[in-house]
Motif scaffolding. Sequence first.
Motif, PDB file in Angstrom:
ATOM      1  N   MET A 257      13.594   6.667   0.637  1.00  0.00           N
ATOM      2  CA  MET A 257      12.641   5.847   1.386  1.00  0.00           C
ATOM      3  C   MET A 257      11.190   6.204   1.072  1.00  0.00           C
ATOM      4  N   ILE A 258      10.952   7.012   0.040  1.00  0.00           N
ATOM      5  CA  ILE A 258       9.583   7.419  -0.283  1.00  0.00           C
ATOM      6  C   ILE A 258       8.750   6.241  -0.782  1.00  0.00           C
ATOM      7  N   VAL A 259       9.441   5.185  -1.238  1.00  0.00           N
ATOM      8  CA  VAL A 259       8.721   3.982  -1.666  1.00  0.00           C
ATOM      9  C   VAL A 259       7.956   3.369  -0.493  1.00  0.00           C
ATOM     10  N   VAL A 260       8.459   3.545   0.717  1.00  0.00           N
ATOM     11  CA  VAL A 260       7.828   2.941   1.900  1.00  0.00           C
ATOM     12  C   VAL A 260       6.398   3.456   2.098  1.00  0.00           C
ATOM     13  N   PRO A 261       6.160   4.776   2.142  1.00  0.00           N
ATOM     14  CA  PRO A 261       4.765   5.220   2.278  1.00  0.00           C
ATOM     15  C   PRO A 261       3.912   4.934   1.049  1.00  0.00           C
ATOM     16  N   ILE A 262       4.515   4.939  -0.145  1.00  0.00           N
ATOM     17  CA  ILE A 262       3.740   4.589  -1.337  1.00  0.00           C
ATOM     18  C   ILE A 262       3.218   3.160  -1.224  1.00  0.00           C
ATOM     19  N   VAL A 263       4.068   2.256  -0.761  1.00  0.00           N
ATOM     20  CA  VAL A 263       3.665   0.856  -0.595  1.00  0.00           C
ATOM     21  C   VAL A 263       2.555   0.726   0.445  1.00  0.00           C
ATOM     22  N   THR A 264       2.666   1.471   1.544  1.00  0.00           N
ATOM     23  CA  THR A 264       1.640   1.380   2.581  1.00  0.00           C
ATOM     24  C   THR A 264       0.287   1.840   2.074  1.00  0.00           C
ATOM     25  N   VAL A 265       0.221   3.008   1.446  1.00  0.00           N
ATOM     26  CA  VAL A 265      -1.091   3.526   1.039  1.00  0.00           C
ATOM     27  C   VAL A 265      -1.699   2.675  -0.074  1.00  0.00           C
ATOM     28  N   LEU A 266      -0.861   2.179  -0.985  1.00  0.00           N
ATOM     29  CA  LEU A 266      -1.400   1.314  -2.037  1.00  0.00           C
ATOM     30  C   LEU A 266      -1.801  -0.046  -1.464  1.00  0.00           C
ATOM     31  N   GLY A 267      -1.081  -0.508  -0.447  1.00  0.00           N
ATOM     32  CA  GLY A 267      -1.458  -1.757   0.208  1.00  0.00           C
ATOM     33  C   GLY A 267      -2.795  -1.637   0.929  1.00  0.00           C
ATOM     34  N   ILE A 268      -2.999  -0.519   1.632  1.00  0.00           N
ATOM     35  CA  ILE A 268      -4.285  -0.294   2.293  1.00  0.00           C
ATOM     36  C   ILE A 268      -5.395  -0.164   1.257  1.00  0.00           C
ATOM     37  N   MET A 269      -5.094   0.499   0.139  1.00  0.00           N
ATOM     38  CA  MET A 269      -6.074   0.595  -0.938  1.00  0.00           C
ATOM     39  C   MET A 269      -6.505  -0.789  -1.409  1.00  0.00           C
ATOM     40  N   ALA A 270      -5.543  -1.679  -1.579  1.00  0.00           N
ATOM     41  CA  ALA A 270      -5.863  -3.035  -2.033  1.00  0.00           C
ATOM     42  C   ALA A 270      -6.719  -3.782  -1.009  1.00  0.00           C
ATOM     43  N   LEU A 271      -6.409  -3.621   0.281  1.00  0.00           N
ATOM     44  CA  LEU A 271      -7.199  -4.274   1.324  1.00  0.00           C
ATOM     45  C   LEU A 271      -8.630  -3.730   1.336  1.00  0.00           C
ATOM     46  N   ARG A 272      -8.755  -2.424   1.188  1.00  0.00           N
ATOM     47  CA  ARG A 272     -10.098  -1.829   1.153  1.00  0.00           C
ATOM     48  C   ARG A 272     -10.884  -2.333  -0.058  1.00  0.00           C
ATOM     49  N   GLN A 273     -10.222  -2.408  -1.190  1.00  0.00           N
ATOM     50  CA  GLN A 273     -10.901  -2.898  -2.384  1.00  0.00           C
ATOM     51  C   GLN A 273     -11.337  -4.345  -2.199  1.00  0.00           C
ATOM     52  N   ASN A 274     -10.465  -5.155  -1.632  1.00  0.00           N
ATOM     53  CA  ASN A 274     -10.817  -6.565  -1.402  1.00  0.00           C
ATOM     54  C   ASN A 274     -12.021  -6.694  -0.472  1.00  0.00           C
ATOM     55  N   HIS A 275     -12.065  -5.835   0.551  1.00  0.00           N
ATOM     56  CA  HIS A 275     -13.203  -5.873   1.474  1.00  0.00           C
ATOM     57  C   HIS A 275     -14.496  -5.488   0.757  1.00  0.00           C
ATOM     58  N   GLY A 276     -14.421  -4.463  -0.087  1.00  0.00           N
ATOM     59  CA  GLY A 276     -15.596  -4.051  -0.838  1.00  0.00           C
ATOM     60  C   GLY A 276     -16.057  -5.110  -1.825  1.00  0.00           C
ATOM     61  N   LEU A 277     -15.104  -5.759  -2.471  1.00  0.00           N
ATOM     62  CA  LEU A 277     -15.451  -6.836  -3.398  1.00  0.00           C
ATOM     63  C   LEU A 277     -16.117  -7.995  -2.669  1.00  0.00           C
TER      64      LEU A 277
END
Length: 404
Positions: A257-277
């Motif tokens: 189930m380690i994919v679950v936290p990897i998906v969350t942190v990368l998903g938040i990273m993408a949201l943060r990047q989109n906000h900055g853009l």
Amino acid sequence: MADTLKRPADTYSPLYFLASLGAGGIAVTFFMFLMFWVPHPDRPVPVFEDISAAFTKGGAALQAGIVIAVLGIALFAVLNIKSLLWNLSSYATFKRTQAYKTLRNSNAESTLLAMPLALAMSVNALFIVGLVFVPGLWSVVEYLFPMALVAFGAIAWIAFRLIGDFLGRVLSKGGVFDVTAHNSFAQLLPAFAVSMIAVGFSAPAAMSTTPATVTVALLLSTVLGVVAILYTLLAAATAVGSMLQHGTAREAGPTLMIVVPIVTVLGIMALRQNHGLHTTFGVHGGDGETMIFLARLLSIQIAFLGLGAVVLQAQGYFKDFVIGSRTSPGSYALVCPAVAFSVMMHFFINKGLVAAGAIAKFGLAYWSLSAVAIAAQIVAILLVWRLGRQHFARRADAVAVPAE
């Protein structure tokens, strides 16, 4: 008599850094209450002043939510740092043992990445503590962002040095990597560490108003995020073949189930990047697109949560290592998926469904879905409490089983 009793944690493994990681993650789940329930119209995140104003003007329900969130953040941030310091001390001692030398020449060398993973989480947790408890922090936050980038840069250097040592050893000559012992997702731990550093790098991209800071944060988080995705795909693909042939390693079962936290942190990273853009470079994205993006990430998490639950149940893992008397430091990997699913649900509900107009904020559907996120949070808290009693209480008969 008490001096003769041993704790399972006395048989040290770097995987005990996951205890610190889990506590820091739970602090983040409490911050979600403030993030999405406390108004903060002038800032991307709530700060002390926003929280104080909401508590003063809000009703009893909001006040109760704020009190629970603040106490939860304080408690688990302290536990996060306490566990981190214990791990760093124990790790320094462990490095002088023969067990460490043996680990450095086995598949389990990748477990050393739990250390930079926990360090990155602690930096994130301390930033949350600053936002919640330090008045006037936002007035100097632009000076803190470069410091945060330097801190994450130092952690990235530690992580990539460890990864380089591991990959240099196993890829430079044949026969040193035991493929038969690759029957779990334990080798995804380096990808998890890199993704946690990436999401840390992305924070200034979403919060800073200085174009240079935003640009650096965007680029560094992109590099590490791509590396994390590539490492995840390659490590998972090679592990599946071994699992199909040899079955899943029992002590490492939670890594499914380690994919679950990897998906969350990368998903938040993408949201943060989109906000900055959006705020710095004028790039616009639709709320409906964000909703579907988060729904896809949530779907991946549900699939891997189901996979892990099926295998762990079939192996009797919960009966032995969670409810029972056997101990494995790898059990702390169970906390991360619960935390990550809770956080992702909050983002899906608020940044997805509510933002797109699919449901009303604070309506029946909102609270029904939020209950799922809170239930996952409670599971994580109960796991931390249970595993703490198992691994750190003094017992005469328990010995920790190392997980590869």
